[in-house]
Design a protein around this motif. Structure first.
Motif, PDB file in Angstrom:
ATOM      1  N   ARG A 167       0.749  -1.042  -0.003  1.00  0.00           N
ATOM      2  CA  ARG A 167       0.220  -0.153  -0.213  1.00  0.00           C
ATOM      3  C   ARG A 167       1.108   1.452  -0.532  1.00  0.00           C
ATOM      4  O   ARG A 167       0.339   1.868  -0.866  1.00  0.00           O
ATOM      5  CB  ARG A 167      -0.617  -0.038   1.146  1.00  0.00           C
ATOM      6  CG  ARG A 167      -1.413   1.028   1.445  1.00  0.00           C
ATOM      7  CD  ARG A 167      -2.896   0.684   2.668  1.00  0.00           C
ATOM      8  NE  ARG A 167      -3.566   2.303   2.181  1.00  0.00           N
ATOM      9  CZ  ARG A 167      -3.472   3.492   2.901  1.00  0.00           C
ATOM     10  NH1 ARG A 167      -2.604   3.546   3.730  1.00  0.00           N
ATOM     11  NH2 ARG A 167      -4.618   4.188   2.903  1.00  0.00           N
ATOM     12  N   PHE A 168       1.684   1.148   1.056  1.00  0.00           N
ATOM     13  CA  PHE A 168       2.182   2.624   0.833  1.00  0.00           C
ATOM     14  C   PHE A 168       3.677   2.256  -0.294  1.00  0.00           C
ATOM     15  O   PHE A 168       4.016   3.497  -0.654  1.00  0.00           O
ATOM     16  CB  PHE A 168       3.835   2.219   2.067  1.00  0.00           C
ATOM     17  CG  PHE A 168       3.097   2.702   3.555  1.00  0.00           C
ATOM     18  CD1 PHE A 168       3.841   4.390   4.057  1.00  0.00           C
ATOM     19  CD2 PHE A 168       2.378   2.089   4.074  1.00  0.00           C
ATOM     20  CE1 PHE A 168       3.287   4.719   5.197  1.00  0.00           C
ATOM     21  CE2 PHE A 168       2.101   2.164   4.890  1.00  0.00           C
ATOM     22  CZ  PHE A 168       2.407   4.226   5.702  1.00  0.00           C
ATOM     23  N   THR A 169       3.811   1.541  -1.077  1.00  0.00           N
ATOM     24  CA  THR A 169       5.003   1.541  -2.417  1.00  0.00           C
ATOM     25  C   THR A 169       4.182   1.520  -3.730  1.00  0.00           C
ATOM     26  O   THR A 169       4.558   2.131  -4.794  1.00  0.00           O
ATOM     27  CB  THR A 169       5.911   0.595  -2.211  1.00  0.00           C
ATOM     28  OG1 THR A 169       5.441  -0.715  -2.520  1.00  0.00           O
ATOM     29  CG2 THR A 169       6.751   0.923  -0.712  1.00  0.00           C
ATOM     30  N   GLU A 170       2.866   1.362  -3.548  1.00  0.00           N
ATOM     31  CA  GLU A 170       2.237   1.734  -4.841  1.00  0.00           C
ATOM     32  C   GLU A 170       2.752   3.148  -5.960  1.00  0.00           C
ATOM     33  O   GLU A 170       2.709   4.091  -4.586  1.00  0.00           O
ATOM     34  CB  GLU A 170       0.893   1.267  -3.930  1.00  0.00           C
ATOM     35  CG  GLU A 170      -0.328   1.665  -6.233  1.00  0.00           C
ATOM     36  CD  GLU A 170      -0.439   3.326  -6.228  1.00  0.00           C
ATOM     37  OE1 GLU A 170      -0.206   3.263  -7.613  1.00  0.00           O
ATOM     38  OE2 GLU A 170      -0.681   3.557  -5.612  1.00  0.00           O
ATOM     39  N   SER A 171       2.980   2.968  -6.691  1.00  0.00           N
ATOM     40  CA  SER A 171       3.555   3.963  -6.800  1.00  0.00           C
ATOM     41  C   SER A 171       2.493   5.604  -7.161  1.00  0.00           C
ATOM     42  O   SER A 171       3.427   6.604  -6.769  1.00  0.00           O
ATOM     43  CB  SER A 171       3.647   3.771  -8.691  1.00  0.00           C
ATOM     44  OG  SER A 171       2.618   3.734  -9.464  1.00  0.00           O
ATOM     45  N   ARG A 172       1.616   5.181  -7.529  1.00  0.00           N
ATOM     46  CA  ARG A 172       0.654   6.758  -7.414  1.00  0.00           C
ATOM     47  C   ARG A 172       0.545   7.491  -5.844  1.00  0.00           C
ATOM     48  O   ARG A 172       0.572   8.371  -5.677  1.00  0.00           O
ATOM     49  CB  ARG A 172      -0.593   6.416  -7.896  1.00  0.00           C
ATOM     50  CG  ARG A 172      -1.471   7.864  -8.302  1.00  0.00           C
ATOM     51  CD  ARG A 172      -2.414   7.494  -9.303  1.00  0.00           C
ATOM     52  NE  ARG A 172      -3.354   8.777  -9.434  1.00  0.00           N
ATOM     53  CZ  ARG A 172      -3.934   9.186  -8.794  1.00  0.00           C
ATOM     54  NH1 ARG A 172      -4.737   9.397  -7.399  1.00  0.00           N
ATOM     55  NH2 ARG A 172      -4.447  10.925  -9.217  1.00  0.00           N
ATOM     56  N   ARG A 173       0.181   6.463  -5.233  1.00  0.00           N
ATOM     57  CA  ARG A 173       0.123   6.711  -3.462  1.00  0.00           C
ATOM     58  C   ARG A 173       1.408   7.280  -3.233  1.00  0.00           C
ATOM     59  O   ARG A 173       1.731   7.911  -2.852  1.00  0.00           O
ATOM     60  CB  ARG A 173      -0.615   5.662  -2.589  1.00  0.00           C
ATOM     61  CG  ARG A 173      -0.749   6.308  -1.335  1.00  0.00           C
ATOM     62  CD  ARG A 173      -0.970   4.697  -1.100  1.00  0.00           C
ATOM     63  NE  ARG A 173      -1.812   4.193  -0.984  1.00  0.00           N
ATOM     64  CZ  ARG A 173      -3.238   4.398  -0.291  1.00  0.00           C
ATOM     65  NH1 ARG A 173      -3.345   5.153   0.594  1.00  0.00           N
ATOM     66  NH2 ARG A 173      -4.475   4.136  -0.554  1.00  0.00           N
ATOM     67  N   ALA A 174       2.201   6.532  -3.062  1.00  0.00           N
ATOM     68  CA  ALA A 174       3.989   7.057  -3.159  1.00  0.00           C
ATOM     69  C   ALA A 174       4.460   8.152  -3.432  1.00  0.00           C
ATOM     70  O   ALA A 174       5.054   8.506  -2.206  1.00  0.00           O
ATOM     71  CB  ALA A 174       5.036   5.903  -3.605  1.00  0.00           C
ATOM     72  N   TYR A 175       4.111   9.033  -4.480  1.00  0.00           N
ATOM     73  CA  TYR A 175       4.528   9.582  -4.990  1.00  0.00           C
ATOM     74  C   TYR A 175       3.769  10.902  -4.093  1.00  0.00           C
ATOM     75  O   TYR A 175       4.224  11.477  -3.516  1.00  0.00           O
ATOM     76  CB  TYR A 175       3.907  10.118  -6.613  1.00  0.00           C
ATOM     77  CG  TYR A 175       4.689  11.534  -7.431  1.00  0.00           C
ATOM     78  CD1 TYR A 175       6.219  11.501  -7.640  1.00  0.00           C
ATOM     79  CD2 TYR A 175       3.565  11.511  -7.628  1.00  0.00           C
ATOM     80  CE1 TYR A 175       6.540  12.660  -7.770  1.00  0.00           C
ATOM     81  CE2 TYR A 175       4.424  13.150  -8.286  1.00  0.00           C
ATOM     82  CZ  TYR A 175       5.549  13.278  -8.624  1.00  0.00           C
ATOM     83  OH  TYR A 175       6.383  14.267  -9.356  1.00  0.00           O
ATOM     84  N   ALA A 176       2.287  10.720  -4.217  1.00  0.00           N
ATOM     85  CA  ALA A 176       1.812  11.957  -3.300  1.00  0.00           C
ATOM     86  C   ALA A 176       1.862  12.055  -1.782  1.00  0.00           C
ATOM     87  O   ALA A 176       2.382  12.896  -1.034  1.00  0.00           O
ATOM     88  CB  ALA A 176       0.945  11.767  -3.225  1.00  0.00           C
ATOM     89  N   LEU A 177       2.314  10.746  -1.292  1.00  0.00           N
ATOM     90  CA  LEU A 177       2.950  10.792  -0.088  1.00  0.00           C
ATOM     91  C   LEU A 177       4.356  10.951   0.380  1.00  0.00           C
ATOM     92  O   LEU A 177       4.367  12.263   1.414  1.00  0.00           O
ATOM     93  CB  LEU A 177       2.624   9.162   0.554  1.00  0.00           C
ATOM     94  CG  LEU A 177       3.055   8.813   2.129  1.00  0.00           C
ATOM     95  CD1 LEU A 177       2.046   9.430   2.966  1.00  0.00           C
ATOM     96  CD2 LEU A 177       3.143   7.970   2.403  1.00  0.00           C
TER      97      LEU A 177
END
Length: 323
Positions: free
Chosen positions: A216-226
């Motif tokens: 969940r943390f490293t999924e690319s779209r989420r990781a980029y915003a996070l």
């Protein structure tokens, strides 16, 4: 263990335009005339998902989830423009007014606890109660602990990967070093930095390693915003004075609340929750003995569901449930 409530779909979705260029995504589920509760996600930058609705009894709660500026389904994605703590507090108030809610319960973990406290201190008359997890007060020592030196001594193997992008001559200020890369012109470098930043947090978030949490943390779209939004906040001291949230606790000292915190939380150490509890007479502190930071860990999830059930019974004047 109290199980999470089953997955449910929203009965309403909203796109709320705030200060340009930002448009916030929000949805509602559960009981339309139920006790209003707002789920305040972490990060900043993490966004909400289907799990966010499952801590609340849908027969009792009107469940509001929303993605903060730049996060999740809000647009523009990963935007740092007009993105401060004060902006997010104003967004929550705009959302409350948009939905016609007089008062609501605040539910937030990690950065969500930070924003919940900041909102409550700005608008105490709008808050019925608070349920907070993994307390993050955004003091300089907390950023130093997790992103410079502290947690690195607990997870030296994971830390080595976090350091791998940064030349040794920049190791004296790793948040600044990552900020340069996350806001630079090189898109490939931005994406690589985002993955390493988010991977470090995901690896440290649970007491026992969790492939699901890490994914969940490293999924690319989420990781980029996070990564971009977190780093933007942390290099700016989260747009708070060093002890602001604790110093302003007298404003909300009588609001009922539950604090849930894992004993072995390496992202936001337990002394954060302890300090908050000591300043908050109306709070109950629950230390989960076999958990780290993540809301998905069984002991924490159980405590949070029990807390939302108890809060609903208290505020709706329902009979206590039999054990």
């Amino acid at each position: 263990m109290q199980l999470l409530y089953p997955e449910i779909k929203p009965y309403a979705r909203h796109d709320l335009a705030v200060i340009p260029p930002h448009v916030l995504y929000a949805d509602e589920s559960g009981k339309p005339d139920g006790l209003p509760v707002v789920f305040i996600h972490g990060g900043p930058g993490a966004g909400c998902d289907a799990l966010s609705r499952r801590f609340f009894d849908p027969s009792l709660y009107r469940i509001v989830t929303f993605d903060q500026r730049g996060a999740g389904r809000s647009t523009p994605h990963a935007s740092l423009e007009h993105n401060t703590t004060a902006d997010l507090v104003a967004d929550m108030e705009a959302l409350r007014e948009h939905l016609g809610i007089e008062q609501w319960v605040l539910f937030g973990g990690s950065w969500g606890s930070t924003l919940a406290l900041a909102y409550a201190q700005a608008h105490p008359e709008r808050v019925l109660g608070m349920i907070l997890r993994g307390i993050f007060l955004c003091r300089p020592e907390e950023i130093q602990w997790f992103y410079q030196q502290g947690a690195s001594r607990i997870f030296p193997d994971y830390w080595e990967d976090y350091l791998s992008l940064i030349p040794e001559e920049e190791h004296d200020d790793l948040v600044a070093a990552y900020h340069r890369r996350l806001t630079g012109d090189d898109e490939i470098c931005r994406m690589h930095a985002a993955r390493l930043w988010s991977q470090w947090e995901g690896r440290c978030a649970t007491l026992r390693p969790s492939a699901q949490v890490l994914e969940r943390f490293t999924e690319s779209r989420r990781a980029y915003a996070l990564a971009r939004i977190e780093c933007h906040y942390f290099i700016n001291d989260s747009f708070l004075t060093p002890n602001q949230l604790l110093d302003n606790m007298p404003r909300i000292a009588e609001i009922p609340g539950v604090i849930v915190h894992g004993r072995y939380d390496m992202v936001c150490p337990l002394d954060n929750a302890w300090a908050l509890h000591r300043r908050w007479p109306a709070s109950e502190l629950q230390i989960i003995r076999d958990a780290g930071h993540a809301a998905s860990e069984p002991g924490i999830a159980d405590a949070l569901v029990r807390a939302t059930d108890a809060m609903a019974r208290r505020l709706l004047h329902l009979e206590p449930q039999a054990e």
